[in-house]
Write an enzyme that holds these catalytic residues in place. Structure first.
Site, PDB file in Angstrom:
ATOM      1  N   HIS A 105       0.846  -1.192   0.000  1.00 41.79           N
ATOM      2  CA  HIS A 105       0.000   0.000   0.000  1.00 41.79           C
ATOM      3  C   HIS A 105       0.874   1.232   0.000  1.00 41.79           C
ATOM      4  CE1 HIS A 105      -3.142   2.841   1.082  1.00 41.79           C
ATOM      5  NE2 HIS A 105      -3.963   1.933   0.590  1.00 41.79           N
ATOM      6  N   GLU A 142      -7.909  -5.210  -0.196  1.00 40.91           N
ATOM      7  CA  GLU A 142      -8.423  -6.065  -1.278  1.00 40.91           C
ATOM      8  C   GLU A 142      -8.274  -7.554  -0.971  1.00 40.91           C
ATOM      9  OE1 GLU A 142     -10.069  -4.596  -3.343  1.00 40.91           O
ATOM     10  OE2 GLU A 142      -9.071  -3.008  -4.457  1.00 40.91           O
TER      11      GLU A 142
HETATM   12  N1  ACO Z   1       4.000  -7.553  -4.648  1.00 41.14           N
HETATM   13  C1  ACO Z   1       5.340  -7.540  -4.822  1.00 41.14           C
HETATM   14  N2  ACO Z   1       6.107  -6.451  -4.634  1.00 41.14           N
HETATM   15  C2  ACO Z   1       5.482  -5.317  -4.281  1.00 41.14           C
HETATM   16  C3  ACO Z   1       4.099  -5.259  -4.073  1.00 41.14           C
HETATM   17  C4  ACO Z   1       3.352  -6.439  -4.274  1.00 41.14           C
HETATM   18  N3  ACO Z   1       2.023  -6.458  -4.097  1.00 41.14           N
HETATM   19  N4  ACO Z   1       3.761  -4.012  -3.738  1.00 41.14           N
HETATM   20  C5  ACO Z   1       4.886  -3.306  -3.719  1.00 41.14           C
HETATM   21  N5  ACO Z   1       5.933  -4.091  -4.045  1.00 41.14           N
HETATM   22  C6  ACO Z   1       7.346  -3.698  -4.136  1.00 41.14           C
HETATM   23  C7  ACO Z   1       7.585  -2.920  -5.406  1.00 41.14           C
HETATM   24  O1  ACO Z   1       7.964  -3.762  -6.471  1.00 41.14           O
HETATM   25  C8  ACO Z   1       8.694  -1.994  -4.983  1.00 41.14           C
HETATM   26  O2  ACO Z   1       9.905  -2.686  -5.012  1.00 41.14           O
HETATM   27  P1  ACO Z   1      11.289  -1.914  -5.389  1.00 41.14           P
HETATM   28  O3  ACO Z   1      11.521  -0.965  -4.248  1.00 41.14           O
HETATM   29  O4  ACO Z   1      12.283  -3.008  -5.483  1.00 41.14           O
HETATM   30  O5  ACO Z   1      11.059  -1.198  -6.685  1.00 41.14           O
HETATM   31  C9  ACO Z   1       8.386  -1.697  -3.523  1.00 41.14           C
HETATM   32  O6  ACO Z   1       7.635  -2.816  -3.062  1.00 41.14           O
HETATM   33  C10 ACO Z   1       7.561  -0.444  -3.315  1.00 41.14           C
HETATM   34  O7  ACO Z   1       6.381  -0.584  -4.081  1.00 41.14           O
HETATM   35  P2  ACO Z   1       5.765   0.519  -5.003  1.00 41.14           P
HETATM   36  O8  ACO Z   1       5.064  -0.136  -6.156  1.00 41.14           O
HETATM   37  O9  ACO Z   1       6.790   1.559  -5.323  1.00 41.14           O
HETATM   38  O10 ACO Z   1       4.718   1.111  -4.011  1.00 41.14           O
HETATM   39  P3  ACO Z   1       3.575   2.068  -4.419  1.00 41.14           P
HETATM   40  O11 ACO Z   1       3.251   2.853  -3.237  1.00 41.14           O
HETATM   41  O12 ACO Z   1       3.929   2.812  -5.657  1.00 41.14           O
HETATM   42  O13 ACO Z   1       2.388   1.075  -4.824  1.00 41.14           O
HETATM   43  C11 ACO Z   1       0.567  -0.379  -4.719  1.00 41.14           C
HETATM   44  C12 ACO Z   1       1.353   0.709  -3.975  1.00 41.14           C
HETATM   45  C13 ACO Z   1       0.167   0.133  -6.103  1.00 41.14           C
HETATM   46  C14 ACO Z   1      -0.701  -0.682  -3.940  1.00 41.14           C
HETATM   47  C15 ACO Z   1       1.449  -1.638  -4.826  1.00 41.14           C
HETATM   48  O14 ACO Z   1       1.760  -2.107  -3.541  1.00 41.14           O
HETATM   49  C16 ACO Z   1       0.789  -2.740  -5.651  1.00 41.14           C
HETATM   50  O15 ACO Z   1       0.859  -2.681  -6.890  1.00 41.14           O
HETATM   51  N6  ACO Z   1       0.109  -3.733  -5.005  1.00 41.14           N
HETATM   52  C17 ACO Z   1      -0.560  -4.793  -5.738  1.00 41.14           C
HETATM   53  C18 ACO Z   1      -1.911  -4.307  -6.272  1.00 41.14           C
HETATM   54  C19 ACO Z   1      -2.944  -4.116  -5.185  1.00 41.14           C
HETATM   55  O16 ACO Z   1      -3.122  -4.964  -4.298  1.00 41.14           O
HETATM   56  N7  ACO Z   1      -3.683  -2.978  -5.277  1.00 41.14           N
HETATM   57  C20 ACO Z   1      -4.742  -2.631  -4.319  1.00 41.14           C
HETATM   58  C21 ACO Z   1      -4.272  -1.517  -3.425  1.00 41.14           C
HETATM   59  S1  ACO Z   1      -5.485  -1.078  -2.238  1.00 41.14           S
HETATM   60  C22 ACO Z   1      -6.523  -0.079  -3.089  1.00 41.14           C
HETATM   61  O17 ACO Z   1      -6.210   0.581  -4.033  1.00 41.14           O
HETATM   62  C23 ACO Z   1      -7.927  -0.059  -2.643  1.00 41.14           C
END
Ligand code: ACO
Length: 362
Positions: free
Chosen positions: A252, A307
């Protein structure tokens, strides 16, 4: 200063909700969202968001009356819903149908009446299209049922049990509002140009649709289906993380600890389901995923988001997967409309800048 994805940027002030990402706390207008989900009804919490106070009995009755009138679909709206292409997914149907409401009566400034009207219509639009696509009979809303009961009744034709209604109600209260998330931001950006409420909701629904935001729960079910038995969890998750894939339902932007909504939904499921094989699998997958995420992405503090257990709740009440994100929209529309009303009160157009990194010397 440039922040990719506006990470950490404060773009507005709000009195609607507060998220403490370090402590894992979500507050709606001063009240703990989890407490609200445990002790209040959907209409009461929607009232709290729209009117900035919890209602007394007469006030909630008035809101229920208005929702009752507004959830009835006009013949014209039904005709439009049926005329949309059959290969349109439910979120696109919702976006386009809401957009079709945008006649001259929806002009700047947005009003509370308009907010309630649009919010009341969303469950009916979903249910009507659902039956149209299945070739089954749409069940007109019943005046003695509340908002959540009516949504389930319109979909299934059966008066839902208290347990099912309460499970969906808890989910819908916990997802009513969540600060300046991508869809609420879209809504506010559109409203900030003094465009109308319908246009702002159309922007928000389009934003909600994406798998990184509201589209994640079906991805969670895909993950659980692919794993199917506890023994495969480590292997499947490891493979995904090795390929650089994201695990749906984890991570998140704001929470750097457990998402309180996920914790609350898990508790609800454990109370209502007791020993249940699919819940047991979900809890196991959560444990394995959190461990492997720490191994593959050390220090990123990745836990389940709302989610993950939302998917389990919706599966437990037997909602079709195609209804997951639309159901999320049916609750979040209350938060979006509240954001637009707040934006309209203190409006300044959103207009950030882009840092040009192309050539200057061609
Ligand atoms: N699985 C694997 N790795 C992850 C995940 C995940 N679910 N979420 C974050 N990471 C990793 C990223 O790859 C990144 O790694 P890095 O530092 O090596 O590049 C690091 O953790 C930071 O993640 P970001 O994507 O930069 O975090 P951001 O704040 O931009 O994204 C998000 C948040 C979009 C929710 C992300 O965690 C994600 O894509 N999750 C999966 C989709 C999801 O469950 N969405 C629902 C969110 S809740 C909602 O919107 C109601």
């Amino acid at each position: 200063m440039f922040n990719q994805g506006l990470k950490g940027v404060i773009a507005t002030q709000t009195e609607i909700s507060d998220i403490d990402g370090e402590k894992g706390k979500l507050i709606y207008r001063g009240y703990d969202a989890k407490e609200l989900a445990n002790n209040y009804r959907f209409e009461e919490v929607a009232y709290l968001l729209w009117y900035a106070k919890l209602p007394i009995e007469d006030e909630v009755i008035q809101l229920e009356q208005k929702l009752k009138q507004d959830r009835v679909l006009s013949p014209k709206l039904k005709e439009w819903i049926c005329s949309l292409p059959r290969n349109m997914d439910m979120m696109s149907v919702l976006r386009t149908t809401i957009s079709l409401l945008g006649t001259n009566e929806f002009q700047w400034k947005p009003t509370l009446d308009q907010a309630i009207q649009i919010s009341a219509l969303v469950p009916s639009i979903i249910a009507y299209r659902y039956h149209f696509m299945k070739g089954t009979k749409y069940n007109e809303p019943l005046s003695h049922l509340n908002h959540i009961e009516n949504y389930l009744y319109m979909l299934t034709g059966e008066i839902p049990s208290v347990a099912i209604t309460k499970a969906l109600e808890a989910y819908m209260i916990l997802t009513l509002e969540h600060g300046l998330n991508a869809s609420a931001f879209s809504a506010r950006v559109t409203a900030s140009t003094e465009s109308d409420l319908v246009s702002a909701m159309t922007s928000a629904i389009g934003t909600m649709k994406g798998p990184l935001h509201g589209g994640a729960p079906s991805g969670v079910l895909d993950l659980l289906d692919e794993i199917s038995v506890k023994e495969r969890a480590d292997k499947v998750i490891r493979e995904k993380l090795t390929k650089g894939e994201k695990l749906m339902g984890f991570g998140h932007r704001v929470y750097k600890t457990h998402d309180p909504r996920s914790v609350a939904l898990k508790e609800k499921l454990q109370q209502s389901q007791g020993q249940d094989a699919s819940l047991d699998l979900a809890v196991h997958v959560e444990q394995v995923a959190v461990r492997l995420l720490e191994e593959f992405k050390p220090g990123r503090a990745l836990y389940t988001n709302v989610e993950f257990y939302a998917a389990a709740i919706m599966k437990s009440i037997q909602l079709d997967v195609e209804l997951f994100t639309p159901t999320f929209t049916a609750s979040r529309i209350v938060g979006w409309t509240t954001h637009v009303l707040e934006q309209a009160e203190f409006n300044t157009i959103y207009r950030p800048q882009a840092e040009y990194i192309g050539r200057l010397d061609r």
